[in-house]
Write a protein that holds these residues in place. Structure first.
Motif, short mmCIF file in Angstrom:
data_model
loop_
_atom_site.label_atom_id
_atom_site.label_comp_id
_atom_site.label_asym_id
_atom_site.label_seq_id
_atom_site.Cartn_x
_atom_site.Cartn_y
_atom_site.Cartn_z
N ILE A 9 0.84 -1.22 0.00
CA ILE A 9 0.00 0.00 0.00
C ILE A 9 0.87 1.26 0.00
O ILE A 9 0.43 2.33 -0.40
CB ILE A 9 -0.95 0.01 1.24
N ASN A 10 2.11 1.08 0.45
CA ASN A 10 3.01 2.23 0.54
C ASN A 10 3.68 2.58 -0.79
O ASN A 10 4.42 3.55 -0.89
CB ASN A 10 4.07 1.91 1.61
N ALA A 18 -5.80 2.23 -4.24
CA ALA A 18 -6.64 2.51 -3.07
C ALA A 18 -7.59 3.67 -3.39
O ALA A 18 -8.79 3.60 -3.09
CB ALA A 18 -5.75 2.87 -1.87
N GLN A 19 -7.06 4.70 -4.02
CA GLN A 19 -7.90 5.86 -4.38
C GLN A 19 -9.05 5.42 -5.30
O GLN A 19 -10.22 5.78 -5.08
CB GLN A 19 -7.04 6.91 -5.09
N TYR A 26 -15.42 0.80 -2.15
CA TYR A 26 -14.82 -0.34 -1.45
C TYR A 26 -14.35 0.05 -0.04
O TYR A 26 -14.00 1.21 0.20
CB TYR A 26 -13.58 -0.84 -2.20
N GLU A 27 -14.31 -0.96 0.83
CA GLU A 27 -13.59 -0.79 2.09
C GLU A 27 -12.18 -1.33 1.83
O GLU A 27 -12.02 -2.47 1.40
CB GLU A 27 -14.29 -1.63 3.17
N VAL A 28 -11.17 -0.49 2.05
CA VAL A 28 -9.80 -0.88 1.68
C VAL A 28 -8.90 -1.03 2.91
O VAL A 28 -8.79 -0.13 3.74
CB VAL A 28 -9.18 0.18 0.73
N VAL A 51 -8.03 4.60 4.55
CA VAL A 51 -7.53 3.23 4.37
C VAL A 51 -7.14 2.67 5.73
O VAL A 51 -6.49 3.36 6.53
CB VAL A 51 -6.29 3.23 3.44
N LYS A 52 -7.56 1.42 5.99
CA LYS A 52 -7.15 0.80 7.25
C LYS A 52 -5.77 0.19 7.04
O LYS A 52 -5.60 -0.70 6.20
CB LYS A 52 -8.18 -0.30 7.58
N ILE A 53 -4.78 0.70 7.76
CA ILE A 53 -3.41 0.21 7.57
C ILE A 53 -3.13 -0.92 8.55
O ILE A 53 -3.38 -0.79 9.76
CB ILE A 53 -2.39 1.35 7.83
#
Ligand code: NAP
Length: 320
Positions: A9-10, A18-19, A26-28, A51-53
């Motif tokens: 994701i980074n 993600a965008q 979506y839930e990402v 975004v859930k990291i």
């Protein structure tokens, strides 16, 4: 609401994907190896808090399985990889180990926890390496010429094997080089744009490069990530080439940027220290299958993309 996990994701693609997924509801969840990472891309796109990291070591299968069980994703986009060809010559074993075992761990975890999870794997045009015939198609011969490419071939065929053996929904996007403002500074296009801008501002004297007579098929990252999503919406899993269809030499790119910034060509210095032990001379692919079957639309020529990237670099450089 559909749930997706994006590994890496980074990275450049992680942020743009993600965008895109957030925009369509979506839930990402984004996997990172370190929660303390910069999240440069997510912050730049102003989506970090959406975004859930989750910290995840993709080399630890117990951890991966546990997280898949807890998150219950519909789709996983595996973008995590040591993605630099140059670095893979310096760290061949680490590159191979991470880029292949992480894929095995994800697939085995899916098989164990919920085999209906759909997986996208980030394969690469580098897999074709020693090119005998152009343009590249989905049927072209695989002949990798770098440790990075070898790792991507092994990961690619791991995916194909699980798809064929167990009927799992795994699609591989074989992406050609794609660029954006969020590309890591060490990659060619970003380096040329950034350093040329510094020359034009009097902050740097020369641009040092390696073999600039090689040609590549370059594209625009924010558009390429859309194809990743489309691949997982098909009825059946399948592999697709994602490319622009044309190659451009690195020399043409440098001279184009130099002309835009009014820099003399004499400031581009060839340094053999930047040469790779082996390299692909020219490569470009056909994107017809992706356009027809995925309904993916892509019409940019790369000089238009360069204009956008230069404009974004100038704007952000001034705002720093
Ligand atoms: P990127 O910016 O380099 O991001 C890759 C991410 O993978 C990194 O942010 C990092 O995430 C993670 N990673 C790297 N090395 C790792 C390691 N040794 N252990 C654990 N995690 C590691 O790459 P990208 O440009 O977004 O590309 C996404 C994927 O597409 C990659 O698999 C790449 O190989 C493939 N690909 C890219 C292109 C291209 O032109 N960009 C073309 C074809 C294929 P953390 O910081 O969170 O650990």
């Amino acid at each position: 609401m559909k749930k997706a996990i994006i590994t890496g994701i980074n990275g450049q693609d992680g942020a743009y994907l993600a965008q895109f997924l957030l925009n369509i509801g979506y839930e990402v969840t984004g996997f990172t190896r370190k929660n303390t990472a910069s999240f440069k891309g997510l912050n730049y796109l102003q989506i970090k808090d959406k975004v859930k990291i989750v910290e995840c070591n993709l080399l630890n299968i117990e951890q991966v399985s546990k997280l898949l069980g807890a998150i219950e994703p519909d789709e996983i986009y595996n973008l995590s990889a040591q993605s630099s060809v140059s670095k893979s010559y310096q760290e061949p074993i680490d590159t191979f180990e991470f880029n292949t075992l992480s894929v095995f761990n994800i697939i085995e975890s899916i098989k164990k926890t919920n085999p209906s999870i759909k997986l996208y794997q980030a394969s690469s045009s580098e897999m074709f390496g020693s090119v005998k015939k152009l343009p590249i198609t989905e049927e072209s011969i695989i002949h990798p010429v770098s440790p990075y490419a070898i790792s991507k071939v092994a990961a690619h065929y791991t995916c194909v094997n699980y798809r064929e053996s167990y009927g799992m929904f795994i699609s591989c996007g074989i992406l050609f080089n794609h660029e954006s403002y969020l590309r890591n500074d060490t990659f060619f296009i970003k380096k040329v744009i950034r350093e040329s801008l510094e020359i034009s501002l009097g902050k740097r004297e020369i641009l040092k490069v390696g073999n600039i007579d090689i040609k590549r098929d370059f594209g625009f990252a924010p558009k390429y990530v859309e194809a990743m999503y489309l691949m997982l919406q098909q009825e059946k899993p399948c592999d697709f080439l994602i490319c622009s269809g044309k190659s451009v030499s690195l020399r043409e790119i440098i001279y184009y940027i130099f002309e835009k910034l009014k820099i003399s060509k004499s400031l581009c210095i060839i340094d053999p220290a930047f040469y790779r032990p082996s390299d692909i001379e020219d490569i470009y692919g056909i994107n017809e299958k992706a356009k027809k079957e995925l309904n993916w639309n892509y019409d940019f020529n790369f000089f238009e993309v360069l204009d956008l990237l230069l404009e974004e670099e100038v704007k952000n450089y001034k705002n720093k």
